[in-house]
Design a protein around this motif. Structure first.
Motif, PDB file in Angstrom:
ATOM      1  N   TYR A  51       0.889  -1.149   0.094  1.00  0.00           N
ATOM      2  CA  TYR A  51       0.031   0.047  -0.024  1.00  0.00           C
ATOM      3  C   TYR A  51       0.801   1.081   0.150  1.00  0.00           C
ATOM      4  CZ  TYR A  51       0.805  -1.144   5.011  1.00  0.00           C
ATOM      5  OH  TYR A  51       1.249  -1.481   6.211  1.00  0.00           O
ATOM      6  N   PHE A 109      -4.573  -6.695  -0.075  1.00  0.00           N
ATOM      7  CA  PHE A 109      -5.871  -5.809   0.128  1.00  0.00           C
ATOM      8  C   PHE A 109      -5.246  -4.298  -0.213  1.00  0.00           C
ATOM      9  CE2 PHE A 109      -8.121  -2.995   2.944  1.00  0.00           C
ATOM     10  CZ  PHE A 109      -9.370  -3.143   2.458  1.00  0.00           C
ATOM     11  N   GLY A 110      -4.255  -4.058   0.510  1.00  0.00           N
ATOM     12  CA  GLY A 110      -3.811  -2.479   0.354  1.00  0.00           C
ATOM     13  C   GLY A 110      -3.340  -2.068  -0.958  1.00  0.00           C
ATOM     14  N   SER A 125      -6.740  -1.975  -3.170  1.00  0.00           N
ATOM     15  CA  SER A 125      -7.627  -1.202  -2.628  1.00  0.00           C
ATOM     16  C   SER A 125      -7.263   0.325  -3.221  1.00  0.00           C
ATOM     17  CB  SER A 125      -7.907  -1.211  -1.120  1.00  0.00           C
ATOM     18  OG  SER A 125      -8.641  -2.370  -0.732  1.00  0.00           O
ATOM     19  N   ARG A 142      -7.998   0.891  -6.840  1.00  0.00           N
ATOM     20  CA  ARG A 142      -9.353   0.631  -7.214  1.00  0.00           C
ATOM     21  C   ARG A 142      -9.376  -0.311  -8.148  1.00  0.00           C
ATOM     22  NH1 ARG A 142      -8.091   5.888  -6.578  1.00  0.00           N
ATOM     23  NH2 ARG A 142      -8.070   6.516  -8.984  1.00  0.00           N
ATOM     24  N   ASP A 159     -10.510  -4.085  -8.643  1.00  0.00           N
ATOM     25  CA  ASP A 159     -11.560  -4.836  -8.020  1.00  0.00           C
ATOM     26  C   ASP A 159     -10.882  -6.408  -8.123  1.00  0.00           C
ATOM     27  OD1 ASP A 159     -13.494  -3.421  -6.811  1.00  0.00           O
ATOM     28  OD2 ASP A 159     -14.717  -3.661  -8.458  1.00  0.00           O
ATOM     29  N   THR A 161     -10.185  -9.977  -2.884  1.00  0.00           N
ATOM     30  CA  THR A 161      -9.914  -9.447  -1.395  1.00  0.00           C
ATOM     31  C   THR A 161     -10.599  -8.309  -1.393  1.00  0.00           C
ATOM     32  OG1 THR A 161      -7.886  -8.433  -2.485  1.00  0.00           O
ATOM     33  CG2 THR A 161      -7.721 -10.479  -1.200  1.00  0.00           C
ATOM     34  N   ARG A 162     -10.717  -7.314  -2.159  1.00  0.00           N
ATOM     35  CA  ARG A 162     -11.513  -6.207  -2.241  1.00  0.00           C
ATOM     36  C   ARG A 162     -13.090  -6.236  -2.015  1.00  0.00           C
ATOM     37  NH1 ARG A 162     -12.095  -0.919  -6.323  1.00  0.00           N
ATOM     38  NH2 ARG A 162     -12.487   0.658  -4.565  1.00  0.00           N
ATOM     39  N   HIS A 210     -13.855  -7.676   1.219  1.00  0.00           N
ATOM     40  CA  HIS A 210     -13.946  -6.559   2.452  1.00  0.00           C
ATOM     41  C   HIS A 210     -14.922  -5.670   2.003  1.00  0.00           C
ATOM     42  CE1 HIS A 210     -12.571  -2.595   4.035  1.00  0.00           C
ATOM     43  NE2 HIS A 210     -12.180  -3.331   4.966  1.00  0.00           N
ATOM     44  N   THR A 211     -15.535  -5.363   0.900  1.00  0.00           N
ATOM     45  CA  THR A 211     -16.706  -4.591   0.608  1.00  0.00           C
ATOM     46  C   THR A 211     -17.969  -5.240   1.408  1.00  0.00           C
ATOM     47  OG1 THR A 211     -15.596  -3.736  -1.094  1.00  0.00           O
ATOM     48  CG2 THR A 211     -17.994  -3.296  -1.106  1.00  0.00           C
ATOM     49  N   PRO A 266      -5.037  -5.578   7.400  1.00  0.00           N
ATOM     50  CA  PRO A 266      -6.499  -5.814   7.493  1.00  0.00           C
ATOM     51  C   PRO A 266      -6.626  -6.631   8.922  1.00  0.00           C
ATOM     52  CG  PRO A 266      -6.197  -6.400   5.326  1.00  0.00           C
ATOM     53  CD  PRO A 266      -4.527  -6.081   5.886  1.00  0.00           C
ATOM     54  N   TRP A 292      -2.580   3.524   7.539  1.00  0.00           N
ATOM     55  CA  TRP A 292      -3.904   3.672   6.931  1.00  0.00           C
ATOM     56  C   TRP A 292      -4.686   4.183   7.297  1.00  0.00           C
ATOM     57  CZ3 TRP A 292      -4.959   0.997   2.794  1.00  0.00           C
ATOM     58  CH2 TRP A 292      -6.323   0.658   2.422  1.00  0.00           C
TER      59      TRP A 292
END
Length: 536
Positions: free
Chosen positions: A135, A223-224, A227, A230, A232, A235-236, A239-240, A484, A502
């Motif tokens: 990230y 994930f980082g 995300s 942006r 998809d 993992t994203r 999480h959503t 996460p 984060w």
């Protein structure tokens, strides 16, 4: 015809040797040679405990995914959106793995087997991207070029932080290969390229396949970066789904798909690895390999190493330096920063220690025993790594609330999540180290009457200790960067560098996040540097 002379054997002398040169009654009947399908209990029991611990999140997924019936779960899995996520995740994984293989193998060969100027320094620099969280890399590139958002940006960020997972084991394998084999091939008329393809590359296959597997699992569980970019992926989407609804069934069903993908990847890596191993019977090669002269390729090789280092290490650090010096919202609260860094160091060290302890018996069994049970234990250890951190965290919360409530929102639960998530990192390092340890020394110890736990303590572990320590250092680095699971499982009032970074980034305070990002990179750079220095 004369009779052969007879010799008397004094009382207490060893019994005559059998056909393989081992005293007939020296090896206890209950012990088995390496490669047996029956590991000793001293390894089997803790390995089973580690496998069950790694499989704990799967129990949670089974409960949640089937909570509304198999038909509902199948509808979620067979949905067009799920198939689209499958294609996007696999496509991103394939691109990142291919790029990491090119970067990792090329840098390993240049720094180990060629007369590259400054090879030792380049080798150390090639390990430093391990200190850069995905990230942070994504944030650095987005801050410089917002149009990178999407597939290209996610693939770029993940490649630049993942290729050391290939570089490190391949470089170690190159140092362990006997150069006499390559010299024999060249003496038979094979050129450098053909010698590399026919002799060197097959011996690198286990190390490269293991590194590629770690990269693939890292990408699937990231994930980082996805995300922030942006893009998809599973993992994203998971999480959503968790944040959007109290119904955990759809997210659990999507997580099951990730588990199936993990099992398929581990099985494919095991088939690619086959029964390959390259242990030597002595303490090492008699002499190091003669470095390959680069000639006119010397400048392109230096430019290649410099370019990779610039985009993987210098650019993220430069972006952070910009936000630290230019951003007006950056505040250097040294007290808070020091407390957060110390908490990060402590929890990462605890996670690395537990993970290494659980990985040791699994790695030894995977290296020394070829039965179906050994394969199942190794595959079970990999099951939790492709699960998103939030899924593992919620599984442990579910377990703690129902069966071990005193652990809820306590440090042991977070350390356990690290062990589930990063057990494959330590298992892969342990297995590779044990494979390079000469098994004949274990045979000798058994022939002298040593029990299995004594052989493990006195022979196997000391021989594999450098590789196990390298795996522990890798685990320490990835534990510090985990986001996460740390967000969900950290004890009340405790912050780590990753969670503070984060939080500030999510609020759009990039300059305020920069000090925590810089501290995280500097803290993770220490074991990464030592790891690279040890490998050179």
């Amino acid at each position: 015809m004369p009779t052969p002379p007879t010799t008397s054997r004094p009382t207490g002398a060893p019994a005559p040797a059998g056909r393989e040169g081992v005293p007939a009654r020296a090896v206890p009947r209950s012990l088995r040679a390496p490669g047996s399908t029956r590991p000793p209990l001293v390894l089997l029991v803790p390995a089973c405990v580690a496998a069950l611990f790694a499989l704990l999140p799967l129990g949670y997924l089974a409960v949640r995914a089937l909570e509304r019936g198999p038909a509902f779960a199948w509808d979620v899995v067979a949905d067009e959106r799920t198939l689209d996520l499958l294609g996007r995740s696999l496509g991103l994984t394939a691109v990142v793995v291919a790029a990491c293989l090119v970067l990792g193998v090329s840098l390993a060969w240049l720094t180990v087997r060629t007369a590259l100027p400054g090879a030792r320094a380049w080798s150390v620099l090639a390990t430093l991207p391990l200190a850069v969280p995905s990230y942070v890399a994504a944030f650095a590139w987005l801050s410089a070029e917002p149009d990178l958002a999407g597939f290209g940006g996610a693939a770029l960020a993940l490649t630049l932080v993942s290729f050391p997972y290939v570089h490190l084991p391949v470089a170690a394998a190159l140092r362990g290969i006997d150069p006499a084999q390559e010299e024999a091939a060249r003496s038979l008329g094979h050129g450098p390229l053909r010698t590399f393809v026919r002799v060197t590359l097959p011996q690198l296959r286990p190390a490269a396949a293991g590194g590629a597997l770690l990269v693939a699992l890292y990408v699937l569980s990231d994930f980082g970066a996805v995300s922030l970019m942006r893009y998809d992926t599973f993992t994203r989407a998971i999480h959503t789904s968790y944040r959007a609804s109290f119904d955990r069934t759809p997210a659990a069903a999507l997580s099951v798909v990730l588990v199936v993908m993990t099992i398929a990847l581990v099985a494919a890596e095991a088939r690619t690895r086959g029964r390959a191993g390259h242990a030597r019977t002595g303490t090492g090669t008699a002499r190091p390999a003669v470095p390959v002269a680069l000639g006119r390729w010397r400048l392109p090789a230096l430019l290649w190493c410099g370019a990779v280092t610039a985009v993987a290490v210098a650019f993220p650090l430069g972006a952070l330096g910009y936000w630290l010096t230019v951003g007006s919202s950056a505040t250097w609260d040294l007290g808070t920063l020091a407390d957060t860094a110390w908490a990060t160091f402590g929890v990462a060290a605890a996670g690395a220690g537990l993970t290494t302890a659980l990985a040791l018996p699994v790695g030894v069994i995977a290296a020394r025993h070829k039965g179906r049970g050994a394969r199942l234990l190794e595959q079970a250890a990999y099951a939790g790594h492709a699960l998103p951190g939030i899924t593992v965290a919620l599984a442990l919360v579910f377990f703690a609330v129902r069966y071990a409530y005193p652990l809820y929102q306590q440090l042991p639960l977070l350390v356990g999540a690290y062990a589930v998530l990063f057990l494959p990192v330590a298992v892969a390092a342990t297995r590779a180290a044990v494979l390079q340890a000469p098994p004949v020394l274990e045979d000798v110890a058994r022939s002298l009457g040593r029990r299995p736990w004594q052989v493990l303590r006195e022979v196997t572990v000391p021989l594999a200790a450098p590789g196990v320590a390298a795996g522990a250092a890798l685990t320490f680095v990835v534990c510090m960067k985990e986001l996460p699971a740390t967000l969900l499982l950290r004890p009340t009032g405790m912050d780590t560098l990753a969670t503070r970074l984060w939080t500030e980034t999510g609020a759009g305070s990039f300059a305020a996040a920069a000090p925590y990002a810089a501290a995280l990179i500097l803290l993770a750079a220490v074991p990464s540097y030592l790891l690279g220095r040890h490998r050179t």
